[in-house]
Design a protein around this motif. Structure first.
Motif: not given
Length: 344
Positions: A209-213, A217-221, A234-246, A258-263
């Protein structure tokens, strides 16, 4: 071993039958010769038999080395046409229309896969993406439980100037224009499976996204946040995080700030873009400015592999796509999918 070499070696360990819908094209013939010579696939060429045989002979290759199927005269035609009629008659396709449809190399190749005459197909060197994908959906169909067929590019960072090296997935760069949250979650989960099948490593998924954690604030975020929630539910074992900037998903130092708690800790290898605009622009920047090797678009969500080449592709591009398709076919077999039970 470089990621692309690993894919080629994986294909070599168990070659599959790959049908090339545009077998008259010189680039496809060159890729087919290489694929068969290097032992990564058993190639089937679709097209006018005389043209293909002449071009193989001009390349110094014995025509008997390859299986060639000419839709105009192939003995497979009547059986494949009958199967296509049964598959599409609810859509208004009668027997005559089915016979005519099987004259299309894309349809013929797709029906070969459906009827277990081949394990996967590659097209798109001549045909458009729209035609290639449509033929795959009409013949092979979606895999069980899949509501959305999408695509990704396999991005290879292997050059000396690349600070971080390896294989990365960018999705969806070629097919789904503006997925909703549920569609984006499906793309994330399929892309994770695709990455693991091709790279042989666990997927770490960044929902971009253009936003991190919550920094904006926007509907696209909000769509990306909801997609992340749905994918993880749907897949609790999946390592995933968002929303994040690249940069947060890709650079450990930025992630820490920016996201110290990110997985992910800046170690994402699957990047899911919020829409086709962002994804298509992103992969082309990585390819043209960053020097990444881009393989794709690779389709995911089908019952068996059917992949799309760019009309500007090289013989090397086609060879690499053949290798990817073989690895996908190995994965499909391991999941026990029976394509003959599916329809679209």
């Amino acid at each position: 071993m470089k990621p692309l070499d690993r894919i080629i070696e994986t294909a070599r360990q168990a070659p599959k039958r790959i049908v090339l819908a545009e077998g008259e094209d010189p680039r496809i013939i060159e890729a087919a010769i290489r694929a068969q010579r290097e032992g990564i696939a058993q190639i089937i060429l679709i097209g006018n038999r005389q043209i293909i045989e002449d071009r193989l002979a001009a390349a110094g290759v014995q025509t008997a080395t390859f299986r060639i199927e000419d839709p105009a005269i192939s003995p497979l035609g009547p059986r494949l046409a009958a199967a296509y009629h049964q598959l599409r008659k609810a859509k208004g396709v009668d027997e005559a229309a089915a016979t005519e449809a099987l004259r299309s190399p894309l349809i013929f190749a797709g029906m070969m896969v459906r009827e277990d005459e081949a394990d996967g197909t590659v097209g798109g060197a001549v045909a458009t993406t729209a035609d290639t994908v449509r033929a795959a959906l009409q013949t092979i169909g979606r895999a069980p439980g899949v509501s959305l067929v999408s695509s990704f590019f396999l991005m290879m960072l292997c050059e000396p100037h690349h600070v971080k090296k390896g294989a990365f997935v960018f999705a969806d760069c070629g097919l789904v224009v503006d997925p909703d949250a549920a569609g984006l979650a499906d793309i994330a989960r399929m892309s994770a499976r695709s990455y693991t099948a091709l790279a042989g490593a666990p997927a770490k998924v960044a929902m971009l996204s253009f936003s991190t954690a919550g920094s904006a604030a926007h509907e696209r975020v909000s769509k990306v946040v909801e997609a992340t929630r749905l994918a993880h539910a749907a897949d609790p074992g999946l390592v995933i995080d968002g929303e994040l900037q690249f940069d947060t998903a890709f650079v450990e130092a930025v992630s820490t700030a920016k996201a110290p708690n990110s997985a992910l800790h800046g170690e994402a290898n699957v990047f899911v873009f919020p829409n086709l605009d962002a994804a298509n622009i992103g992969y082309k920047i990585a390819q043209r400015i960053g020097g990444a090797t881009a393989i794709g678009p690779i389709l995911q969500g089908l019952a068996k592999p059917a992949n799309d080449l760019s009309r500007g592709c090289s013989a090397d591009d086609a060879f690499h796509m053949i290798a990817v398709t073989v690895v996908q076919a190995r994965s499909s077999v391991s999941k026990g999918i029976d394509v003959r039970l599916l329809s679209y």
